[in-house]
Design a protein around this motif. Structure first.
Motif, short mmCIF file in Angstrom:
data_model
loop_
_atom_site.label_atom_id
_atom_site.label_comp_id
_atom_site.label_asym_id
_atom_site.label_seq_id
_atom_site.Cartn_x
_atom_site.Cartn_y
_atom_site.Cartn_z
N GLY A 90 1.31 11.32 5.70
CA GLY A 90 2.31 12.14 6.37
C GLY A 90 3.36 12.72 5.46
O GLY A 90 4.43 13.13 5.92
N LEU A 91 3.09 12.76 4.16
CA LEU A 91 4.06 13.26 3.19
C LEU A 91 3.84 14.73 2.84
O LEU A 91 4.78 15.40 2.40
CB LEU A 91 3.99 12.41 1.92
N VAL A 92 2.63 15.20 3.02
CA VAL A 92 2.26 16.57 2.66
C VAL A 92 1.45 17.17 3.81
O VAL A 92 0.67 16.48 4.45
CB VAL A 92 1.41 16.57 1.36
N THR A 93 1.65 18.46 4.04
CA THR A 93 0.79 19.18 4.98
C THR A 93 -0.09 20.14 4.20
O THR A 93 0.30 20.64 3.15
CB THR A 93 1.59 19.99 6.02
N GLY A 101 -4.51 11.73 0.09
CA GLY A 101 -3.76 10.52 0.39
C GLY A 101 -2.34 10.82 0.84
O GLY A 101 -1.82 10.20 1.78
N LEU A 102 -1.69 11.78 0.19
CA LEU A 102 -0.34 12.17 0.58
C LEU A 102 -0.33 12.80 1.98
O LEU A 102 0.59 12.57 2.77
CB LEU A 102 0.26 13.15 -0.44
N SER A 110 0.83 -1.21 0.00
CA SER A 110 0.00 0.00 0.00
C SER A 110 0.86 1.26 0.00
O SER A 110 0.52 2.26 -0.63
CB SER A 110 -0.96 0.00 1.20
N ILE A 111 2.00 1.22 0.68
CA ILE A 111 2.91 2.37 0.68
C ILE A 111 3.53 2.56 -0.70
O ILE A 111 3.58 3.67 -1.23
CB ILE A 111 4.00 2.20 1.76
N TRP A 119 0.58 10.32 -10.26
CA TRP A 119 0.21 11.65 -9.79
C TRP A 119 0.98 12.01 -8.53
O TRP A 119 1.43 13.14 -8.37
CB TRP A 119 -1.29 11.76 -9.55
N SER A 120 1.13 11.05 -7.63
CA SER A 120 1.87 11.32 -6.39
C SER A 120 3.32 11.70 -6.69
O SER A 120 3.85 12.65 -6.11
CB SER A 120 1.85 10.09 -5.48
N VAL A 121 3.95 10.98 -7.60
CA VAL A 121 5.33 11.27 -7.96
C VAL A 121 5.44 12.69 -8.52
O VAL A 121 6.33 13.45 -8.13
CB VAL A 121 5.87 10.23 -8.97
N LEU A 122 4.55 13.05 -9.42
CA LEU A 122 4.60 14.39 -10.02
C LEU A 122 4.35 15.48 -8.98
O LEU A 122 5.02 16.52 -8.98
CB LEU A 122 3.58 14.50 -11.15
N ILE A 123 3.41 15.26 -8.08
CA ILE A 123 3.09 16.25 -7.06
C ILE A 123 4.24 16.40 -6.07
O ILE A 123 4.64 17.52 -5.74
CB ILE A 123 1.77 15.91 -6.35
N VAL A 124 4.81 15.30 -5.63
CA VAL A 124 5.95 15.35 -4.71
C VAL A 124 7.12 16.08 -5.39
O VAL A 124 7.77 16.93 -4.78
CB VAL A 124 6.36 13.94 -4.23
N TYR A 125 7.37 15.78 -6.64
CA TYR A 125 8.45 16.45 -7.38
C TYR A 125 8.20 17.95 -7.45
O TYR A 125 9.09 18.76 -7.18
CB TYR A 125 8.60 15.84 -8.78
N LEU A 126 6.98 18.33 -7.77
CA LEU A 126 6.61 19.74 -7.88
C LEU A 126 6.75 20.47 -6.54
O LEU A 126 7.22 21.61 -6.49
CB LEU A 126 5.18 19.86 -8.40
#
Length: 124
Positions: free
Chosen positions: A68-71, A63-64, A18-19, A27-34
């Motif tokens: 705990g990856l995004v605030t 979801g991010l 799941s992680i 989408w998560s990869v692109l958002i984290v990169y951005l």
């Protein structure tokens, strides 16, 4: 560096799966990169992540945040201002994502050429 893998129990594999599904989602990869270069507003993220719907962006950010990856910070203005930013944990993911994104940017021309060559051969 030694990496401790979860034991092979079905429960540990499901958690790890799941992680990896979250952090490996396109989408998560692109958002984290951005978000690697600082906080962004929702519409700024949407503008920069081409092709993502408002609903999918909302679900991905939620979801991010849950992982705990995004605030998400809401400012009491009219209209409300909402910023998204990587957490310390999210920054460690960015350090893994950034080399992958750099590699993709460095090789985009080669990959597009390869795709075109492959597609031409497939059409024959």
């Amino acid at each position: 560096m030694t990496v401790k893998l979860p034991d092979s129990s079905a429960q540990d594999c499901r958690v790890l799966s799941s992680i990896l599904a979250r952090v490996g989602d396109k989408w998560s990869v692109l958002i984290v990169y951005l978000l690697g270069d600082g906080p962004k507003r929702f519409n700024e993220i949407k503008r920069n992540v081409g092709g993502i719907s408002q609903r999918m962006l909302t679900l991905t950010l939620r979801g991010l945040e849950r992982d705990g990856l995004v605030t998400r910070t809401v400012y009491p203005t009219i209209p409300p201002r909402v910023d998204y930013e990587l957490t310390e944990l999210g920054a460690t993911l960015w350090s893994a994502v950034e080399p992958l994104a750099s590699w993709a940017q460095s090789h985009v021309t080669e990959i597009i050429t390869s795709r075109e060559t492959f597609d031409e051969k497939s059409e024959r």
